[in-house]
Structure formats: structure tokens, C-alpha cells
Design a protein around this motif. Structure first.
Motif, mmCIF file in Angstrom:
data_model
loop_
_atom_site.group_PDB
_atom_site.id
_atom_site.type_symbol
_atom_site.label_atom_id
_atom_site.label_comp_id
_atom_site.label_asym_id
_atom_site.label_seq_id
_atom_site.Cartn_x
_atom_site.Cartn_y
_atom_site.Cartn_z
ATOM 1 N N PRO A 96 0.717 5.196 -3.373
ATOM 2 C CA PRO A 96 0.236 6.525 -2.818
ATOM 3 C C PRO A 96 -0.942 7.109 -3.668
ATOM 4 O O PRO A 96 -1.947 7.930 -3.043
ATOM 5 N N ARG A 97 -0.751 6.980 -4.776
ATOM 6 C CA ARG A 97 -1.831 7.724 -5.804
ATOM 7 C C ARG A 97 -3.090 6.760 -6.099
ATOM 8 O O ARG A 97 -3.707 7.076 -6.881
ATOM 9 N N HIS A 98 -2.892 5.381 -5.542
ATOM 10 C CA HIS A 98 -4.023 4.596 -5.915
ATOM 11 C C HIS A 98 -4.764 4.371 -4.604
ATOM 12 O O HIS A 98 -4.616 3.191 -4.075
ATOM 13 N N ARG A 99 -5.614 5.195 -4.167
ATOM 14 C CA ARG A 99 -6.463 4.896 -3.045
ATOM 15 C C ARG A 99 -7.287 3.711 -3.048
ATOM 16 O O ARG A 99 -7.500 3.103 -1.911
ATOM 17 N N PHE A 100 -8.038 3.286 -4.114
ATOM 18 C CA PHE A 100 -8.851 2.011 -4.001
ATOM 19 C C PHE A 100 -8.033 0.993 -3.637
ATOM 20 O O PHE A 100 -8.385 0.049 -2.858
ATOM 21 N N TRP A 101 -6.748 0.782 -4.350
ATOM 22 C CA TRP A 101 -5.886 -0.148 -4.150
ATOM 23 C C TRP A 101 -5.389 -0.421 -2.765
ATOM 24 O O TRP A 101 -5.404 -1.364 -1.975
ATOM 25 N N ARG A 102 -5.131 0.617 -2.036
ATOM 26 C CA ARG A 102 -4.509 0.812 -0.794
ATOM 27 C C ARG A 102 -5.700 0.511 0.195
ATOM 28 O O ARG A 102 -5.334 -0.164 0.946
ATOM 29 N N GLY A 103 -6.733 1.029 -0.050
ATOM 30 C CA GLY A 103 -7.831 0.735 0.972
ATOM 31 C C GLY A 103 -8.231 -1.008 0.800
ATOM 32 O O GLY A 103 -8.273 -1.619 1.853
ATOM 33 N N ALA A 151 0.737 -1.117 0.078
ATOM 34 C CA ALA A 151 -0.015 0.138 -0.031
ATOM 35 C C ALA A 151 0.965 1.325 0.137
ATOM 36 O O ALA A 151 0.612 2.307 -0.658
#
Length: 211
Positions: free
Chosen positions: A150-157, A146
Motif C-alpha cells: 500500500p505504500r508503494h504507489r508506483f509498484w501498485r500501479g 498490489a
């Protein structure tokens, strides 16, 4: 590096406080509830919890690091693979050592022999419940990935949710108490933070993968 160390220590301190409260209030009720979990849920939990097995993540991370280091040189991706490898390895080793030193009785001993407690530094069989190494590895793996996105909020979440689900499966399987999972999760978070900070301090990793 110092700020990462401070954050890691704060996370661990908070987890110890929460686990202490859980020991006195929630651990046994949740374990009793898990005893009545349906068979299908147990099978699903056993499958999902494999995420916390370092054997599934360490070899690919090592191979990717070697590939991007020598075969197809890419410092960005090589550093990312190194961060994942170090975090997972560190969390796994730390949790395995602590499990044996802390000596907390596994939940099944509560139901089989009415044993609930610790046997510090006695290295007895089935007294290796705290912390949960699967929770530690799950959080180390997912948080490391994650932090690289940092620019991929969906994948981080999604990754963080996956870590929570995988760690929670240890409760469904009655392999650990809630407090064990909390300490394990904190170890995984600390390992991910420290691995990222150490690699970055060596000027081997950028802030994120640009993909």
C-alpha cells in the motif's frame, strides 16, 4: 470478511452487466479487429499472457510460504505468500469450472463455423471461452501483490497495469471475447479480495508487507 464478500459480489455483478453489453455490441467487432493483428504483436501477446498461467505463480508462492513458515519463520511474509497462493488457486479453479459450465463458443468458431453463442452445461470442445482463466489468474496475482504494497504507489500501479495488459493479450490472440476477459478479471479481483480478508481474519496476515 463480510465486507470483502460484498465488494467481491459487487465487482462480479458489475462485470456481468458490462459483459452482457459487450456481448451485444463489442465482442464481435473486437474479435474481427484482432484477426488482423500483425504477427509480431501476436507473438508478444503470447509471451505476456503467460502471466495468467498459474503454473508460473503457484509453485513460487507455495515454496515461499513454506520457507517463511518453517525454514526462516516470518509470519508477515508467510501470510503474504499464502494470500497470493489462495487468490491465484481460487481464481484458477473457479474460472476453469465456469468455463465448462457456461459453454461459450471460442472466437475461432465465429470465423470457422459462424458460431456465436453459448452451449450451457453441454461440455463441448471449444465451448469454454467465458470466463478467461488467464485474465482471472492475472488479476488475482497482480492485485494480491498490489494489496501487499500500500505504500508503494508506483509498484501498485505497475502491477495493476500489468494485469490489464496480460488480460488484454487474450483479445489480441483471439482466445477470448471482451466479455470473457471482463468476467475473468472480476473473478480475479474477487479472489484476491476474499483471500486477503480470509487470511487477515485468521490473524495470520497484517495489512501489508513492510518492506
Amino acid at each position: 470478511m463480510k465486507s470483502a464478500l460484498l465488494r467481491a459480489l459487487l465487482v462480479l455483478a458489475l462485470a456481468v452487466l458490462l459483459a452482457s453489453g459487450s456481448y451485444a455490441t463489442l465482442d464481435q467487432p473486437i474479435a474481427h479487429l484482432a484477426q488482423h493483428a500483425p504477427a509480431w504483436l501476436g507473438k508478444l501477446a503470447a509471451l505476456v499472457t503467460r502471466i495468467g498461467n498459474p503454473g508460473w505463480s503457484l509453485p513460487p508462492a507455495a515454496l515461499l510460504w513454506a520457507w517463511w513458515r518453517w525454514r526462516r519463520p516470518d509470519p508477515v511474509r508467510a501470510a503474504g505468500a499464502a494470500r497470493v497462493f489462495l487468490a491465484v488457486a481460487g481464481a484458477g479453479i473457479a474460472s476453469e469450472i465456469l468455463e465448462r459450465c457456461v459453454g461459450r463458443a471460442r472466437p475461432h468458431l465465429l470465423f470457422e463455423q459462424d458460431i456465436y453463442g453459448f452451449a450451457f452445461l453441454q461440455f463441448r470442445r471449444h465451448f469454454d471461452s467465458m470466463p478467461s482463466s488467464h485474465a482471472a489468474v492475472s488479476f488475482a496475482l497482480c492485485l494480491s501483490l498490489a494489496l501487499l504494497l500500500p505504500r508503494h504507489r508506483f509498484w501498485r500501479g505497475g502491477l495493476l497495469a500489468l494485469a490489464v495488459i496480460a488480460a488484454s493479450c487474450r483479445l489480441i490472440l483471439n482466445a477470448h471475447y471482451l466479455g470473457d476477459v471482463l468476467i475473468g478479471a472480476a473473478l480475479g479481483i474477487a479472489a484476491a479480495l476474499l483471500a486477503a480478508a480470509w487470511i487477515t481474519s485468521r490473524n495470520a496476515a497484517p495489512a501489508a508487507l513492510r518492506t
